[in-house]
Design a protein around this motif. Structure first.
Motif, PDB file in Angstrom:
ATOM      1  N   LYS A 118      -7.526  21.384 -13.178  1.00  0.00           N
ATOM      2  CA  LYS A 118      -6.436  20.469 -12.846  1.00  0.00           C
ATOM      3  C   LYS A 118      -7.016  19.499 -11.817  1.00  0.00           C
ATOM      4  O   LYS A 118      -7.233  19.849 -10.657  1.00  0.00           O
ATOM      5  CB  LYS A 118      -5.238  21.216 -12.276  1.00  0.00           C
ATOM      6  N   LEU A 119      -7.326  18.314 -12.289  1.00  0.00           N
ATOM      7  CA  LEU A 119      -7.969  17.312 -11.448  1.00  0.00           C
ATOM      8  C   LEU A 119      -6.915  16.338 -10.918  1.00  0.00           C
ATOM      9  O   LEU A 119      -6.084  15.844 -11.671  1.00  0.00           O
ATOM     10  CB  LEU A 119      -9.009  16.545 -12.275  1.00  0.00           C
ATOM     11  N   THR A 120      -6.954  16.096  -9.613  1.00  0.00           N
ATOM     12  CA  THR A 120      -6.080  15.076  -9.033  1.00  0.00           C
ATOM     13  C   THR A 120      -6.961  14.020  -8.382  1.00  0.00           C
ATOM     14  O   THR A 120      -7.833  14.346  -7.566  1.00  0.00           O
ATOM     15  CB  THR A 120      -5.122  15.686  -7.986  1.00  0.00           C
ATOM     16  N   VAL A 121      -6.754  12.770  -8.795  1.00  0.00           N
ATOM     17  CA  VAL A 121      -7.492  11.650  -8.200  1.00  0.00           C
ATOM     18  C   VAL A 121      -6.537  10.940  -7.246  1.00  0.00           C
ATOM     19  O   VAL A 121      -5.453  10.512  -7.645  1.00  0.00           O
ATOM     20  CB  VAL A 121      -7.993  10.670  -9.286  1.00  0.00           C
ATOM     21  N   ILE A 122      -6.919  10.871  -5.965  1.00  0.00           N
ATOM     22  CA  ILE A 122      -6.068  10.219  -4.964  1.00  0.00           C
ATOM     23  C   ILE A 122      -6.675   8.859  -4.662  1.00  0.00           C
ATOM     24  O   ILE A 122      -7.785   8.759  -4.132  1.00  0.00           O
ATOM     25  CB  ILE A 122      -5.947  11.072  -3.672  1.00  0.00           C
ATOM     26  N   ASP A 123      -5.954   7.824  -5.051  1.00  0.00           N
ATOM     27  CA  ASP A 123      -6.424   6.452  -4.882  1.00  0.00           C
ATOM     28  C   ASP A 123      -5.789   5.859  -3.626  1.00  0.00           C
ATOM     29  O   ASP A 123      -4.691   6.272  -3.225  1.00  0.00           O
ATOM     30  CB  ASP A 123      -6.045   5.638  -6.122  1.00  0.00           C
ATOM     31  N   THR A 124      -6.473   4.893  -3.001  1.00  0.00           N
ATOM     32  CA  THR A 124      -5.966   4.317  -1.748  1.00  0.00           C
ATOM     33  C   THR A 124      -5.967   2.789  -1.820  1.00  0.00           C
ATOM     34  O   THR A 124      -6.660   2.129  -1.032  1.00  0.00           O
ATOM     35  CB  THR A 124      -6.841   4.784  -0.571  1.00  0.00           C
ATOM     36  N   PRO A 125      -5.210   2.194  -2.776  1.00  0.00           N
ATOM     37  CA  PRO A 125      -5.222   0.722  -2.876  1.00  0.00           C
ATOM     38  C   PRO A 125      -4.732   0.073  -1.579  1.00  0.00           C
ATOM     39  O   PRO A 125      -3.833   0.585  -0.917  1.00  0.00           O
ATOM     40  CB  PRO A 125      -4.260   0.439  -4.041  1.00  0.00           C
ATOM     41  N   GLY A 126      -5.361  -1.047  -1.244  1.00  0.00           N
ATOM     42  CA  GLY A 126      -4.974  -1.770  -0.019  1.00  0.00           C
ATOM     43  C   GLY A 126      -5.886  -1.477   1.150  1.00  0.00           C
ATOM     44  O   GLY A 126      -5.847  -2.178   2.162  1.00  0.00           O
ATOM     45  N   PHE A 127      -6.767  -0.450   1.025  1.00  0.00           N
ATOM     46  CA  PHE A 127      -7.650  -0.116   2.149  1.00  0.00           C
ATOM     47  C   PHE A 127      -8.709  -1.200   2.322  1.00  0.00           C
ATOM     48  O   PHE A 127      -9.431  -1.536   1.389  1.00  0.00           O
ATOM     49  CB  PHE A 127      -8.332   1.239   1.918  1.00  0.00           C
ATOM     50  N   GLY A 128      -8.785  -1.747   3.522  1.00  0.00           N
ATOM     51  CA  GLY A 128      -9.829  -2.722   3.859  1.00  0.00           C
ATOM     52  C   GLY A 128      -9.642  -4.093   3.235  1.00  0.00           C
ATOM     53  O   GLY A 128     -10.557  -4.907   3.259  1.00  0.00           O
ATOM     54  N   ASP A 129      -8.444  -4.364   2.652  1.00  0.00           N
ATOM     55  CA  ASP A 129      -8.237  -5.644   1.956  1.00  0.00           C
ATOM     56  C   ASP A 129      -7.471  -6.679   2.799  1.00  0.00           C
ATOM     57  O   ASP A 129      -7.242  -7.792   2.351  1.00  0.00           O
ATOM     58  CB  ASP A 129      -7.468  -5.422   0.640  1.00  0.00           C
TER      59      ASP A 129
END
Length: 348
Positions: A118-129
């Motif tokens: 069970k793979l969970t990918v945690i994305d962090t859009p907006g970081f450093g932008d």
């Protein structure tokens, strides 16, 4: 001799105690002679553990952090050979750069050879932008600690689940921009704060934008800057368990880190073989070819050799540190697990 003397001798002999027998010293336990006793079956324990793991499957939670356009989603898709991360095909009109850091967790079940993950990918859009990226690592640290808190509250429940759902972040891939110069203050700030709470693996993104000499030089510079700033990345030196671990991990720390990678989910035909790669005017960069980039090294490291260790370091080091701090702050008492109506209904 007269009768008196013989009586005296008899009395004397009664008084003299008989020599005591020495206590029997138990023999040292000998090694069990397997040929004498036959097969015991200790070696089946590994197979029993394998069967149990196969039935339950296991969790792995990976976080990707870095500026937009560094190919984070593509790389994760390439790592797990499936569309496990959001696929952005450039900016569309509806999609705007988030004003603050958002956390998006996407879950998938991947099966290979009968093993379920069970793979969970945690994305962090907006970081450093943003123009001002001050403290933009805070929502990420908050999210990581929230997962530890969730696990801790489940653990201290009186009627706790047999298998506590594990949402803790086991690995954080931090994407470094391939500038060829030095790390940005934001990179150093993020890794300084987060390396204390999560396993950070630094990755140089889009490494095909640098020449081989630039890449080697940049890797050395990044390693030096991390060392000067006292930033520990995974695998941390103090958690090497034995000499074999130390030798293997030293090689990774001194040669491979940070992994200079190229990600691609497009296939091309090269010398009659289908390969994952990126097409350029001067040829195809093969993602899994070690002479082209270090993607294969990163994949082997994260999945094939250190995945279980990433989970163990998360549980035994980072989570334990959080747990000890929480119990200490709470005067030694475990934090109360607040039962919400939703939990209550699910228990009925």
């Amino acid at each position: 001799a007269g009768p008196v003397e013989s009586r005296t001798e008899a009395a004397m002999s009664e008084l003299v105690p008989e020599p005591r027998q020495k206590p029997v010293v138990p023999m040292k336990p000998m090694g069990i002679n397997a040929s004498l006793l036959g097969y015991i079956g200790i070696d089946t324990i590994i197979e029993q553990m394998r069967k149990k793991t196969m039935k339950t499957g296991f969790d792995f939670n990976i976080m990707v952090v870095g500026q937009s356009g560094l190919g984070k989603s593509t790389l994760v898709n390439t790592l797990f050979k499936s569309q496990v991360s959001r696929k952005s095909s450039g900016w569309n009109r509806e999609e705007k750069i988030p004003k603050t850091v958002e956390i998006k967790a996407i879950g998938h079940v991947i099966e290979e050879g009968g093993v379920k993950m069970k793979l969970t990918v945690i994305d962090t859009p907006g970081f450093g932008d943003q123009i001002n990226n001050e403290n933009c690592w805070e929502p990420i640290e908050k999210y990581i600690n929230e997962q530890y808190e969730k696990f801790l509250k489940e653990e201290v429940n009186i009627a706790r689940k047999k298998r506590i759902p594990d949402t803790r972040v086991h690995c954080c891939l931090y994407f470094i921009s391939p500038t060829g110069h030095s790390l940005r203050p934001l990179d150093l700030e993020f890794m300084k704060h987060l390396s204390k709470v999560v396993n950070i693996i630094p990755v140089i993104a889009k490494a095909d934008t640098m020449t081989l000499e630039e890449k080697t030089e940049f890797k050395q510079r990044v390693r030096k800057e991390l060392e000067v700033n006292g930033i520990e990345f995974y695998p941390q030196k103090e958690f090497d368990e034995d000499l074999e671990d130390k030798t293997e991990n030293d090689k990774i720390r001194q040669e491979s880190m940070p992994f200079a990678v190229v990600g691609s989910d497009k296939e091309y035909q090269v010398n009659g073989k289908r390969v994952l790669g990126r097409k350029t005017p001067w040829g195809i960069i093969e993602v899994e070819n070690l002479t082209h980039c270090e993607f294969a090294l990163l994949r082997d490291f994260v999945i094939r050799t250190h995945l279980q260790d990433l989970k163990e370091v998360t549980h035994n080091i980072h989570y334990e540190t959080y747990r000890a701090k929480r119990l200490n702050d709470n005067g030694g008492l475990p934090p109360m697990a607040v039962e919400t109506e939703e939990n209550h209904e699910s228990n009925l």
